[in-house]
Design a protein around this motif. Structure first.
Motif, PDB file in Angstrom:
ATOM      1  N   SER B 301       0.771  -1.248   0.277  1.00 27.61           N
ATOM      2  CA  SER B 301      -0.039   0.125   0.146  1.00 27.61           C
ATOM      3  C   SER B 301       1.005   1.352   0.194  1.00 27.61           C
ATOM      4  CB  SER B 301      -1.089   0.049   1.255  1.00 27.61           C
ATOM      5  OG  SER B 301      -1.730  -0.928   1.054  1.00 27.61           O
ATOM      6  N   GLN B 319      -4.328   0.218  -5.451  1.00 25.86           N
ATOM      7  CA  GLN B 319      -5.209   1.400  -5.002  1.00 25.86           C
ATOM      8  C   GLN B 319      -6.718   0.865  -4.573  1.00 25.86           C
ATOM      9  OE1 GLN B 319      -5.008   3.451  -8.757  1.00 25.86           O
ATOM     10  NE2 GLN B 319      -3.352   4.846  -8.013  1.00 25.86           N
ATOM     11  N   MET B 325      -6.130   3.437   0.250  1.00 25.04           N
ATOM     12  CA  MET B 325      -7.238   4.238  -0.014  1.00 25.04           C
ATOM     13  C   MET B 325      -6.869   5.417   1.183  1.00 25.04           C
ATOM     14  SD  MET B 325     -10.884   2.816  -1.148  1.00 25.04           S
ATOM     15  CE  MET B 325     -10.602   1.250  -1.115  1.00 25.04           C
ATOM     16  N   ASP B 328      -3.395   7.213   0.873  1.00 23.82           N
ATOM     17  CA  ASP B 328      -3.470   8.118  -0.149  1.00 23.82           C
ATOM     18  C   ASP B 328      -4.435   9.240   0.237  1.00 23.82           C
ATOM     19  OD1 ASP B 328      -1.709   6.561  -1.865  1.00 23.82           O
ATOM     20  OD2 ASP B 328      -3.189   5.939  -3.103  1.00 23.82           O
ATOM     21  N   PRO B 346     -13.289   7.731  -1.753  1.00 21.45           N
ATOM     22  CA  PRO B 346     -12.908   6.723  -0.849  1.00 21.45           C
ATOM     23  C   PRO B 346     -13.299   6.459   0.306  1.00 21.45           C
ATOM     24  CG  PRO B 346     -10.993   8.521  -1.086  1.00 21.45           C
ATOM     25  CD  PRO B 346     -12.139   8.648  -2.124  1.00 21.45           C
TER      26      PRO B 346
END
Lengths: 309, 368
Positions: B301, B319, B325, B328, B346
């Protein structure tokens, strides 16, 4: 008045094993009942079905006239229980643990103190659970079971693994409870003396079935059990047929200990006959123990196994 | 008497606070890790390139020998009985590079290559210097390009180039790392704190004992989640404030969107944790199950390094992982000034994951 516990033709399977096999049991309010049996006899499964933790495959269980289905909340308030083995949260103190359980019954702090007093844990109330001895942990479990002034107390092997002093302490608490509160108790145990001491009614279970039930005397009398002579001979013998065929009584021979157990109706009458018989075969008695028959003896006679196996 | 829910929540905190090791691993360890990694990658522009010279006195390379003539003798940490040479080259804008040269045979060179001590071996040959390195390794390629430029006397060209080092907030490694560590902390704390704790309670028959009382099962679950949420939030705040005061990190984007993302992430992991803990009562199995879910996310990740180094074909899958999620999303708020429009998707996906796994977990949950 309803029986406090009514178990009717209950059957419970675990995969291919029939843990409880058509058990019928009725228990009156105020009664102290012991479920005796070796490991795997079905004691815990039966008790957990009465506790509502497990459900029977068939048959019916009623507590105080009510089924678990639809009355779970109500029944949780009238039963108190201690499981065979429960590890409470290690980093909670004794008092915090009792307080947590008390909150589920909406009980005041005063009740927490009362219970700690009853199970002799006042001095240990600030100790973490992981610092308690085996006996203290069992008393904590008993205290939690007693919290809600339950009508029916179910204790699953409350003294297994305890030393004689700790066991005696548990018995005293239970005897006091019996004298001061009109509760009913179902206790499972391997220990015959525990059942004899605490309970007026004994139910012997093996392989999921009830083998015998009643008071101790009722069970022993019903099974024509009176006294036993346990002995060994001065020389190893392969065959004790000469005793088996003597008509003195039934004989069990233990190959491992090389000891025989003779079941007789009257030791005073039969012992001289046994000695004469042994001597007439050119042998002598090496060890000899005579005692009244116990539940242990009865269980061995019924199943060929010991209760604490 | 306090309400059962409050009692259950208090019990969670007490058992947490009374385990000093737990406090260390959940609160102090992430800070130590952030500090260590932050310091390691934030040093002044200094770097070390270690090279093995396979010497051949028959064909000495003049430029290499001149370079070595300007070097000082240092202790060879890989072989204390032998010495190594170190020549420092400082180029404006690029900082100082310490070139450590170990002279040895090919056998010694192979050992050092295998141990990862060096990534470049130079052999003097009749035709000139021969550079040996793994062309697939970007680090080895960089060592080759830098060193060969220096030997060719190109440092002046490099120095004259317009080099503007990036030093503003948001472009440093620590800026990349902290949001990843916050996301990972949220995952680890929730997955282990809820899953393992539930399985352990089941294995110790405590769940069985609890449900034999009038305790409300919902209250029990809520207490687990509330206590864990508070602890996760505390862990995240401790890490953020450490990074803020130690490395000067700030949040550039919308804080309410960040909080919503954090809550949605927590909810997603709670649901997954509950589902994982729904059946087994064996703590060894629990270890395996939790690791099987946590480890791939931890590795893929982009917590420590960007997942964009993976092949393009797998990036959409990476992703789609909950941890990606969250990491990011937190990065985009911290570094890019993102807000609700960027985080809406997300948040919805994570909440859906949480809802589905939570309901499934509750349905199959075994209390005894």
């Amino acid at each position: 008045m309803h029986p406090i516990v009514q178990v009717s033709n209950v059957i419970k399977h675990f995969k291919d094993v029939k843990a409880v096999d058509g058990v019928n049991l009725e228990m009156q309010q105020g009664e102290f009942l012991a479920l005796l049996g070796p490991n795997g006899a079905g004691k815990t499964t039966l008790v957990e079905m009465i506790e509502g933790i497990q459900h029977p495959d068939s048959g019916e269980i009623q507590i105080d006239g009510k089924h678990w289905k639809g009355h779970a909340h109500e029944l949780h308030h009238i039963i108190g229980l201690s499981l065979q083995e429960t590890h409470f949260l290690e980093k909670l103190t004794v008092k915090e643990t009792v307080k947590l359980f008390a909150s589920f019954y909406n009980l005041p702090n005063k009740r927490v103190d009362e219970v700690l007093e009853m199970v002799n844990l006042r001095e240990k109330q600030k100790a973490f659970v992981d610092k308690l001895s085996g006996g203290q942990k069992q008393r904590l479990a008993l205290g939690i079971a007693m919290l809600n002034n339950a009508k029916l107390l179910l204790l699953d092997e409350p003294t297994t693994g305890l030393d004689p002093t700790a066991r005696r302490e548990m018995w005293n608490i239970l005897m006091q409870l019996r004298e001061e509160h009109k509760i009913s108790l179902i206790l499972t145990s391997h220990y015959m003396e525990e059942a004899e001491f605490l309970c007026e009614r004994i139910v012997i279970l093996d392989k999921g079935k009830i083998l015998a039930q009643g008071t101790l005397n009722e069970i022993l009398t019903a099974n024509n059990c009176f006294e036993t002579i346990e002995f060994s001979l001065n020389e190893p013998v392969q065959n004790i047929g000469f005793i088996q065929n003597s008509g003195l009584g039934r004989v069990d021979w233990d190959d491992k200990t090389r000891k025989a157990r003779l079941f007789v109706s009257d030791i005073v009458e039969q012992l001289p006959k046994l000695q004469a018989l042994v001597q007439s075969n050119g042998l002598n008695l090496q060890t000899l123990e005579c005692h009244k028959m116990t539940l242990d003896d009865l269980f061995i006679e019924m199943t060929g196994r010991r209760l604490d196996q | 008497m306090q309400s059962p829910l409050l009692q259950l929540i208090i019990v969670q905190f007490k058992t947490f606070l009374r385990e000093p090791e737990v406090i260390f691993w959940s609160l102090l360890f992430p800070i130590l890790m952030a500090w260590g990694l932050g310091m390691a990658f934030n040093k002044e522009n200094e770097s070390v390139i270690t090279i093995v010279q396979v010497k051949n006195d028959q064909y000495p390379d003049t430029s290499f020998r001149n370079f070595l003539a300007g070097a000082k003798e240092i202790r060879n940490i890989n072989s204390p009985d032998e010495k190594a040479l170190e020549h420092d080259v400082t180029i404006q804008g690029l900082g100082t590079t310490h070139y450590k040269i170990i002279t040895g045979t090919w056998e010694q060179a192979y050992v050092l290559l295998k141990r990862g001590v060096v990534n470049l071996v130079i052999e003097e040959k009749a035709e000139g210097l021969e550079y040996h390195f793994d062309p697939k390794s970007s680090e080895a390629k960089s060592s080759y390009l830098q060193f060969s430029s220096i030997l060719k006397g190109k440092q002046d060209e490099l120095a004259q180039a317009m080099i503007k080092p990036l030093s503003q907030k948001g472009t440093r490694y620590i800026d990349f790392l902290i949001p990843g560590l916050i996301a990972m902390g949220l995952m680890m704390s929730t997955m282990w704190g809820i899953s393992y704790s539930l399985i352990e309670k089941r294995s110790k028959k405590l769940l069985r004992r609890l449900v034999a009382t009038p305790m409300n099962k919902g209250s029990f679950m809520v207490s687990q989640f509330v206590a864990r949420f508070v602890l996760c939030t505390l862990e995240a705040l401790v890490l953020y404030f450490f990074a803020r005061y130690f490395f000067g990190m700030t949040i550039e984007g919308n804080i309410s969107a960040l909080i919503a993302l954090f809550c949605a992430g927590f909810f997603a992991f709670c649901g997954i944790a509950l589902l994982l803990a729904s059946r087994t009562s064996n703590t060894f199995v629990a270890n395996g199950i939790i690791n099987a879910v946590v480890m791939p996310m931890m590795l893929l990740s982009g917590i420590y390094f960007s997942y964009h180094n993976f092949p393009d074909v797998v990036i959409p899958y990476i992703q789609a992982l909950p941890l990606t999620m969250i990491a990011d999303g937190i990065r985009s708020v911290f570094l890019e000034g993102a807000g609700w429009p960027e985080l809406f998707k997300p948040i919805i996906i994570l909440s859906t994951i949480g809802f589905v796994t939570f309901i499934s977990g509750l349905k199959v949950f075994k209390w005894y």
